[in-house]
Enzyme design. Structure first.
Site, short mmCIF file in Angstrom:
data_model
loop_
_atom_site.label_atom_id
_atom_site.label_comp_id
_atom_site.label_asym_id
_atom_site.label_seq_id
_atom_site.Cartn_x
_atom_site.Cartn_y
_atom_site.Cartn_z
N TRP A 148 48.56 -18.05 -9.51
CA TRP A 148 48.43 -18.01 -8.16
C TRP A 148 49.86 -17.78 -7.52
CZ3 TRP A 148 45.84 -22.82 -5.39
CH2 TRP A 148 46.42 -24.00 -6.07
N ASN A 149 49.68 -17.26 -6.07
CA ASN A 149 50.97 -17.28 -5.57
C ASN A 149 50.78 -17.67 -4.11
OD1 ASN A 149 52.10 -15.41 -7.64
ND2 ASN A 149 50.53 -13.87 -6.86
N HIS B 125 47.40 -10.13 21.05
CA HIS B 125 48.81 -9.42 20.59
C HIS B 125 49.42 -8.74 21.52
CE1 HIS B 125 51.81 -7.24 18.36
NE2 HIS B 125 51.22 -6.23 18.48
N ASP C 6 45.19 -5.33 15.16
CA ASP C 6 45.79 -6.08 16.53
C ASP C 6 44.55 -6.49 17.19
OD1 ASP C 6 48.41 -5.07 15.62
OD2 ASP C 6 48.32 -3.62 17.23
N HIS D 218 51.28 -8.84 11.60
CA HIS D 218 51.32 -7.43 11.75
C HIS D 218 52.17 -6.68 10.65
CE1 HIS D 218 49.21 -8.10 15.54
NE2 HIS D 218 49.83 -9.17 15.63
N HIS E 255 47.12 -3.21 9.22
CA HIS E 255 46.87 -4.55 9.87
C HIS E 255 45.90 -4.13 11.27
CE1 HIS E 255 50.91 -3.18 11.86
NE2 HIS E 255 50.22 -3.74 12.84
N HIS F 288 48.78 -0.40 23.08
CA HIS F 288 48.99 -1.64 23.07
C HIS F 288 48.33 -2.19 24.46
CE1 HIS F 288 51.54 -1.34 19.36
NE2 HIS F 288 50.92 -2.57 19.19
#
Length: 263
Positions: free
Chosen positions: A65-66, A83, A79, A73, A77, A213
């Site tokens: 695992w990491n 945001h 928003d 973002h 992705h 946005h």
């Protein structure tokens, strides 16, 4: 047909392959292109880092695992309204408070690939959207609107993907202000693109800066960026799935965006 019948038909179609699942997310890793901001505005999102915790060794003999370092973002992705300053006051405006009903919805895919290839600064207008509706059918309330530009062909090369000029201004296609205003009148669920963000590269210079946005989140609506494989979706008829991680007070999240399409 009842709702149970509809779900049973969907399950059967997924199993027999008559409905395909299209992956609309780019790989997420250290080479993922990330947005560059002017230094006077903000610190850039740091490069994505993937660090092993264990990999079948002394720190974990049977497992791997990491841990990750990445911005909300990054890559393909989502928003959320929080945001942007225009959406900051919605009580359901962070990814952990959005009604999950909004994560699955029909998609309208507007093909602008030829226009974007001819003009990196191509802008989709409300009139162009209306012409698309006249050909393909009305965009309905609660549906995604996705702008296909085939810009995902560049997402393994950050310079080409961002396409900035010598002064740092990016040149990538997107919507104009009127386009987003029209989609908000239509009560679309949200807007998605194949570029680094939901706005056109030159959107900082518009009369209303960053209209996607600004106006999406003002209306408590959602954005999707860095989508891929929109050329595999029909103009209408796909069901789009984009569910962000449930980050507490998150303004966005990487997503594994998926589309269900007829085979």
């Amino acid at each position: 047909m009842t709702s149970a019948d509809t779900l049973a038909k969907l399950a059967s179609s997924l199993l027999d392959g008559s409905i395909r699942v299209v992956d609309c997310a780019a790989p997420l890793g250290p080479d993922t292109p990330l947005l560059k901001l002017p230094p006077e505005l903000a610190v850039d999102t740091p490069k994505i880092e993937i660090h092993p915790i264990s990999k079948y060794n002394d720190t974990g003999p049977w497992w791997a695992w990491n841990w990750l370092k990445l911005g909300e973002h990054s890559g393909t992705h989502y928003d959320a309204p929080h945001h942007w300053v225009t959406g900051k006051d919605f009580p359901d405006g962070s990814v952990d408070t959005i009604d999950p009903q909004a994560f699955v919805a029909p998609a309208n895919v507007i093909d602008c690939a030829a226009e974007a290839a001819a003009d990196n600064d191509f802008l989709l207008t409300a009139d162009a959207v209306k012409a698309w509706e006249a050909e393909h059918g009305e965009i309905k309330a609660g549906e995604w609107v996705l702008m296909r530009t085939d810009w995902d062909q560049f997402n393994t090369d950050e310079d080409k993907f961002l396409n900035a000029d010598g002064e740092g201004m990016p040149h990538t296609p997107g919507p104009d202000q009127g386009c987003i205003e029209y989609l908000m009148e239509k009560q679309a669920l949200g807007w998605g693109t194949q570029c680094i963000g939901t706005d056109a590269g030159m959107a900082a210079t518009f009369p209303v800066p960053f209209p996607a946005h600004n106006l999406l989140h003002k209306n408590n609506r959602y954005g999707l960026a860095s989508l891929v494989n929109l050329d595999k979706l029909p103009p209408k008829g796909a069901i789009f799935i984009a569910n962000p991680l449930k980050i507490v007070e998150g303004t966005g999240s990487p997503v594994r965006a998926l589309a269900l399409v007829p085979a």
